[in-house]
Design an enzyme around this catalytic site. Structure first.
Site, PDB file in Angstrom:
ATOM      1  N   CYS A 170       0.701  -1.325  -0.018  1.00 40.33           N
ATOM      2  CA  CYS A 170       0.051   0.019   0.083  1.00 40.33           C
ATOM      3  C   CYS A 170       0.822   1.219   0.091  1.00 40.33           C
ATOM      4  O   CYS A 170       2.229   1.199   0.214  1.00 40.33           O
ATOM      5  CB  CYS A 170      -0.806  -0.045   1.353  1.00 40.33           C
ATOM      6  SG  CYS A 170      -1.776  -1.480   1.735  1.00 40.33           S
ATOM      7  N   ARG A 192      -4.848   1.201  -0.721  1.00 37.51           N
ATOM      8  CA  ARG A 192      -4.483  -0.321  -0.530  1.00 37.51           C
ATOM      9  C   ARG A 192      -4.328  -1.141  -1.760  1.00 37.51           C
ATOM     10  O   ARG A 192      -5.475  -1.000  -2.810  1.00 37.51           O
ATOM     11  CB  ARG A 192      -5.764  -0.836   0.299  1.00 37.51           C
ATOM     12  CG  ARG A 192      -5.174  -2.319   0.834  1.00 37.51           C
ATOM     13  CD  ARG A 192      -6.492  -2.769   1.683  1.00 37.51           C
ATOM     14  NE  ARG A 192      -6.234  -4.225   2.125  1.00 37.51           N
ATOM     15  CZ  ARG A 192      -7.188  -5.139   2.202  1.00 37.51           C
ATOM     16  NH1 ARG A 192      -8.432  -4.728   1.978  1.00 37.51           N
ATOM     17  NH2 ARG A 192      -6.997  -6.324   2.345  1.00 37.51           N
ATOM     18  N   VAL A 205      -3.689 -10.060   1.011  1.00 35.70           N
ATOM     19  CA  VAL A 205      -4.044 -11.124   1.970  1.00 35.70           C
ATOM     20  C   VAL A 205      -5.667 -10.356   2.383  1.00 35.70           C
ATOM     21  O   VAL A 205      -5.345  -9.232   3.265  1.00 35.70           O
ATOM     22  CB  VAL A 205      -3.032 -11.170   3.127  1.00 35.70           C
ATOM     23  CG1 VAL A 205      -3.667 -12.114   4.070  1.00 35.70           C
ATOM     24  CG2 VAL A 205      -1.835 -11.681   2.297  1.00 35.70           C
ATOM     25  N   ASN A 211       2.036  -1.026   5.553  1.00 33.94           N
ATOM     26  CA  ASN A 211       2.495  -1.332   4.195  1.00 33.94           C
ATOM     27  C   ASN A 211       3.505  -2.497   4.364  1.00 33.94           C
ATOM     28  O   ASN A 211       4.500  -2.468   4.816  1.00 33.94           O
ATOM     29  CB  ASN A 211       2.962  -0.105   3.491  1.00 33.94           C
ATOM     30  CG  ASN A 211       3.581  -0.427   2.159  1.00 33.94           C
ATOM     31  OD1 ASN A 211       3.238  -1.480   1.458  1.00 33.94           O
ATOM     32  ND2 ASN A 211       4.824   0.193   1.873  1.00 33.94           N
ATOM     33  N   GLY A 212       2.868  -3.556   3.436  1.00 37.25           N
ATOM     34  CA  GLY A 212       3.726  -4.826   3.567  1.00 37.25           C
ATOM     35  C   GLY A 212       3.031  -6.209   3.891  1.00 37.25           C
ATOM     36  O   GLY A 212       1.934  -6.066   3.728  1.00 37.25           O
ATOM     37  N   ASP A 233      -2.852 -10.012   7.805  1.00 33.82           N
ATOM     38  CA  ASP A 233      -1.705 -10.471   8.190  1.00 33.82           C
ATOM     39  C   ASP A 233      -1.206  -9.137   9.139  1.00 33.82           C
ATOM     40  O   ASP A 233      -0.464  -9.340  10.388  1.00 33.82           O
ATOM     41  CB  ASP A 233      -0.521 -10.807   7.469  1.00 33.82           C
ATOM     42  CG  ASP A 233      -0.369  -9.411   6.062  1.00 33.82           C
ATOM     43  OD1 ASP A 233      -1.520  -9.304   5.413  1.00 33.82           O
ATOM     44  OD2 ASP A 233       0.703  -9.200   6.032  1.00 33.82           O
ATOM     45  N   VAL A 261      12.490  -8.055 -19.773  1.00 32.63           N
ATOM     46  CA  VAL A 261      12.491  -6.918 -20.629  1.00 32.63           C
ATOM     47  C   VAL A 261      13.752  -6.575 -21.140  1.00 32.63           C
ATOM     48  O   VAL A 261      14.807  -7.290 -20.519  1.00 32.63           O
ATOM     49  CB  VAL A 261      12.116  -5.423 -19.775  1.00 32.63           C
ATOM     50  CG1 VAL A 261      13.164  -5.176 -18.678  1.00 32.63           C
ATOM     51  CG2 VAL A 261      11.925  -4.148 -20.580  1.00 32.63           C
TER      52      VAL A 261
END
Length: 524
Positions: free
Chosen positions: A2, A46, A50, A71-72, A95, A253
């Site tokens: 996020c 967000r 999960v 965030n994570g 989580d 790429v």
């Protein structure tokens, strides 16, 4: 994954949305801002991975005293939840919610229980106390700005550009560090390498397999892929992902005829998995340079150019319906893949490895996070699993730098650990330099050809703090300057223009090192 913001000390209802607008690209699934009492705003854009339905943030404890934006990903959240469920009434399967339970029980010591990549802010509405914390290696970003009346936190520095008051202090929170009620402190200290691990390719393999399996934690409907360069690191990650998720798609790429493209194709053929190649168009790359500067928040050529290439990969992954990718970043830092590790005494070698890992938050992790989040894509880095890092960084130098046919072979034990996973020509393939293998050199030359010598000299004189060493650096800096102005003042280069550890090599025009560590011939 996020974008988060927090304002503590003020709760201006107009400020939160403006800050979140600046980083809204980081999460496209949900946007929420909540005012907590009279002194706090918490906000999030967000990207739901999960508990997509039940994990909306900000999260609150049952008494609605503690409030969280995070965030994570917390990979050990299920075991923590089992341990804490008898004393905390969980309301979701997110989580991140375990952080609230840990904070209520352990306070500012809560981060030490977490296994994952994270940046979060917890606010205690009753006391006004707060904790802003970042993971041990700095995989996820978190910046702060302090004014006379408030603390501000955000996933990217550009969120602070909307502040209409004088900023007294601005910086990133260092890896393994946190702000506790206005005090900066460390929650994690990495011990100096002691070469105590017993070399074992089998142990490396076991730790890698466990890490990749753990990093595949997603809701069932989430698409997962890998970024595959054709090098040993990303090839191993791709092979292990395919073992646990045969439907894994690899993304590459490059330009037609590139040896990296050919190697990546060979890997995917061997693994029998889908392969998406994003061809690099030079006109497109030139046009995207300002966007790459904006997203990386940097005017360092290596970060911006590699960020641009990663952005193209991220866009391709999202267009293919993928939300999470596993990547090979971190392997060069822990397995001694950089040229600067060569020809060192054991003591100097250990110091160099520590420097590279201690600064990865400002190099590979920064570039990977900003470039993928530009397209709301979550990137995960299995090589930065704490157990793997602890074991590998304590290996003796001889197990990392081996010899074959009279030549030094970097990452020796890593290659040995995965010989059965991949074709021999991939396992023992020599590293290629980014600038030549990627095909990006004509873009650099085209930009430099557009800038008159007198303009370059005038810019160098006007902005000495930027330490501009060539016309391409000037081009990137001028775009950065237009976006961020005098945001960092005399520290602009240190905060937004440098490439830690390798900057001295960049400054030497006899050689170029890319962010992935390869020695390059001179560009001029």
């Amino acid at each position: 994954m996020c974008g988060i913001i927090a304002c503590i000390g003020v709760a201006d209802p107009l400020l939160g949305p403006r800050m979140l607008d600046a980083i809204g690209h980081r999460g496209e699934d949900e946007r929420r801002i909540e005012r907590i009492g009279e002194q706090c705003l918490l906000g999030i854009s967000r990207l739901s991975i999960v508990d997509a339905r039940g994990g909306s943030q900000p999260l609150h404890d049952p008494a609605r005293r503690l409030h969280l934006v995070c965030n994570g990903e917390i990979y050990n959240h299920r075991s923590l939840r089992d341990d804490l469920s008898h004393e905390f009434d969980f309301s979701s399967d997110s989580d991140s919610e375990v952080i609230l339970a840990l904070f209520r029980k352990y306070g500012a010591a809560c981060a030490g229980f977490l296994d994952g990549m994270f940046a979060f802010v917890v606010y205690d509405e009753l006391t006004g106390d707060f904790l802003a914390c970042r993971d041990r290696y700095g995989i996820k970003p978190l910046y702060y700005a302090r004014t006379r009346r408030a603390w501000y936190f955000a996933s990217e520095a550009k969120a602070f550009a909307v502040l209409d008051e004088d900023i007294e202090a601005f910086d990133l929170i260092e890896p393994g560090a946190q702000v506790v009620c206005s005090t900066l402190q460390r929650w994690h200290e990495r011990a100096a390498p002691r070469a105590k691990s017993v070399p074992s390719a089998a142990m490396v393999r076991a730790l890698l397999e466990a890490s990749v399996e753990k990093h595949l934690m997603v809701d069932q409907h989430i698409g997962v892929g890998t970024f595959l360069s054709g090098g040993i690191d990303s090839s191993i990650v791709t092979a292990l992902c395919a073992k646990y998720r045969p439907e894994t798609t690899a993304f590459t790429v490059g330009v037609p005829g590139s040896p990296d493209i050919a190697a990546a194709q060979r890997v995917c053929e061997h693994l029998a998995i889908p392969h998406v190649i994003r061809w690099l168009e030079l006109d497109e790359a030139r046009a995207l340079l300002p966007d790459a500067v904006r997203h990386t928040e940097s005017f360092n050529p290596a970060l911006v150019l590699e960020g641009l290439m990663t952005m193209l990969l991220a866009k391709a992954a999202r267009e293919a319906g993928v939300k999470v990718v596993l990547c090979g970043e971190g392997a060069d830092e822990i397995f001694a893949g950089y040229g600067v590790f060569l020809n060192k005494s054991p003591d100097a070698f250990g110091r160099c490895m520590r420097l590279a890992l201690d600064n990865i938050h400002n190099t590979e992790c920064l570039r990977l996070d900003r470039a993928t989040m530009a397209y709301s894509l979550e990137a995960r880095v299995p090589f930065l699993d704490p157990a793997l890092v602890e074991y590998v960084t304590n290996l003796p130098m001889a197990s990392l730098l081996g010899t074959s046919a009279g030549q030094v072979v970097e990452k020796m034990i890593l290659r040995q650990s995965c010989e059965d996973l991949l074709p021999g020509e991939i396992v023992w393939r020599s590293k290629m330099g980014f600038y030549h293998a990627s095909g990006i050199l004509p873009v650099i030359q085209a930009v430099e050809d557009e800038i008159p010598d007198q303009d370059f000299e005038a810019c160098r004189q006007a902005y000495p703090a930027a330490r501009l060493r060539d016309k391409f650096s000037m081009f990137l800096f001028m775009h950065w300057q237009a976006l961020f102005g005098a945001f960092a003042g005399e520290h602009a280069f240190e905060k937004f223009g440098a490439y830690p550890v390798l900057q001295e090599v960049f400054d030497n025009r006899e050689a170029m090192f890319s962010g992935t560590g390869e020695t390059e011939p001179a560009l001029a």
